[in-house]
Design an enzyme around this catalytic site. Sequence first.
Site, PDB file in Angstrom:
ATOM      1  N   CYS A   1      53.412  28.301  51.992  1.00  0.00           N
ATOM      2  CA  CYS A   1      54.041  29.576  52.234  1.00  0.00           C
ATOM      3  C   CYS A   1      54.779  29.607  53.571  1.00  0.00           C
ATOM      4  CB  CYS A   1      52.976  30.634  52.205  1.00  0.00           C
ATOM      5  SG  CYS A   1      52.792  31.587  53.631  1.00  0.00           S
TER       6      CYS A   1
ATOM      7  N   ARG B   1      63.449  29.736  57.853  1.00  0.00           N
ATOM      8  CA  ARG B   1      64.620  28.927  57.485  1.00  0.00           C
ATOM      9  C   ARG B   1      65.814  29.243  58.370  1.00  0.00           C
ATOM     10  NH1 ARG B   1      69.148  30.300  54.797  1.00  0.00           N
ATOM     11  NH2 ARG B   1      68.276  32.377  54.423  1.00  0.00           N
ATOM     12  N   ARG B   2      66.074  30.536  58.571  1.00  0.00           N
ATOM     13  CA  ARG B   2      67.214  30.913  59.401  1.00  0.00           C
ATOM     14  C   ARG B   2      66.984  30.530  60.862  1.00  0.00           C
ATOM     15  NH1 ARG B   2      67.201  36.361  56.421  1.00  0.00           N
ATOM     16  NH2 ARG B   2      68.763  36.108  54.766  1.00  0.00           N
TER      17      ARG B   2
ATOM     18  N   ARG C   1      65.723  47.249  59.543  1.00  0.00           N
ATOM     19  CA  ARG C   1      66.014  46.264  60.588  1.00  0.00           C
ATOM     20  C   ARG C   1      67.342  46.564  61.278  1.00  0.00           C
ATOM     21  NH1 ARG C   1      65.416  40.667  57.548  1.00  0.00           N
ATOM     22  NH2 ARG C   1      64.753  41.854  55.747  1.00  0.00           N
TER      23      ARG C   1
ATOM     24  N   ARG D   1      60.646  42.016  61.118  1.00  0.00           N
ATOM     25  CA  ARG D   1      60.280  42.301  59.736  1.00  0.00           C
ATOM     26  C   ARG D   1      60.713  43.710  59.361  1.00  0.00           C
ATOM     27  NH1 ARG D   1      55.890  40.427  57.302  1.00  0.00           N
ATOM     28  NH2 ARG D   1      56.736  41.658  55.576  1.00  0.00           N
TER      29      ARG D   1
ATOM     30  N   LYS E   1      64.219  34.293  45.740  1.00  0.00           N
ATOM     31  CA  LYS E   1      63.893  33.665  47.021  1.00  0.00           C
ATOM     32  C   LYS E   1      62.470  34.011  47.465  1.00  0.00           C
ATOM     33  CE  LYS E   1      65.750  37.343  49.962  1.00  0.00           C
ATOM     34  NZ  LYS E   1      64.417  37.792  50.403  1.00  0.00           N
ATOM     35  N   ASP E   2      61.885  35.087  46.876  1.00  0.00           N
ATOM     36  CA  ASP E   2      60.525  35.489  47.227  1.00  0.00           C
ATOM     37  C   ASP E   2      59.468  34.885  46.309  1.00  0.00           C
ATOM     38  OD1 ASP E   2      61.448  37.111  49.309  1.00  0.00           O
ATOM     39  OD2 ASP E   2      61.656  38.858  48.000  1.00  0.00           O
TER      40      ASP E   2
END
Length: 316
Positions: free
Chosen positions: A249, A137-138, A161, A155, A84-85
């Site tokens: 990006c 996206r979320r 987190r 982040r 995903k990165d």
Amino acid sequence: MLADRPPLRIGSRTSPMAMAQARLVQDLITKAAGDVPTEIVGIETSGDQWMGDLAELGGKGAFLKEIDRRLVLGGVDIAVHAMKDVPGDGPLPEGTAFAAYLPRDDVRDVVVIREGSPYTCMEEMPAGTRIGTSAVRRKAQLLKHRPDLHVDRIRGSVDARVARLDAEKRFEALVLNAAGLRRLRMEHRVSEVIAPEVMCPAVGSGVVGVQCRTADTALAELLRLLDDPVTRTHMAAERTMPHGLRERCNSPIAGHCHTTADGQLSLLGMVFTREGGQFAYSQEWAPADSPEELGAWVAAELLRKGARGIIDGNPR
């Protein structure tokens, strides 16, 4: 022979999640060829050091470039990445390839509610409740379904987190990946699982890719023993789609491919405005031997439905 060479150096980000993925690859190599010594080399990336907007560093590729440089220059033999990165809009560094994709893990997003919260799920949370997430996206999909929530960026590593969630009480909940929490043995913090139909996963979600230099043919052959063909097929479809969209990006793009009960490939692609107010959606099907064609078709359909303007910030 690989057994006669120095230990295989496995390059990885230094976050707890990334190191867990690297240890998984290390264990699989040992099972596949027990006589091959390995060592994990932690590499601090600019993406890990930067706590601001990733777009200012050139996007999610900031999690890869230092590792890729070490791989190309021979500082490590293998690079382990969460797919995903890995940006889908450009080629890999010359002379490298993903020799293996591990079997896909859980792609679903989950809700982690802070300790002491009066709520047990997002449905109970009133308008204006603050939710934290690191992904555009979320945020876009949350606001599409719950425009009354206040969604802000947070982040840092997953464990950091969650610690901040409980200590600072700035947010009522976070939205995170289910597989990531499980790898960190934090699955007990999951309060609610969000179905993929409600929150489409990121392209490459749940997939660990193992990259090496193409010239290192013996190593590439070893890594192919770890490769999951079904996951590779799904990755081909998913990663073709953002390439066709010329994804920038941190673009608000989601995509997920799976194999249906009758053996076809199904690819869902979505592009959002950052606040979730407008979106383009496409879902198409294709034979199992046509993943790239499926990805290109979904990208073309999204562009036809206005995806270019959405990505560029000029929705029609």
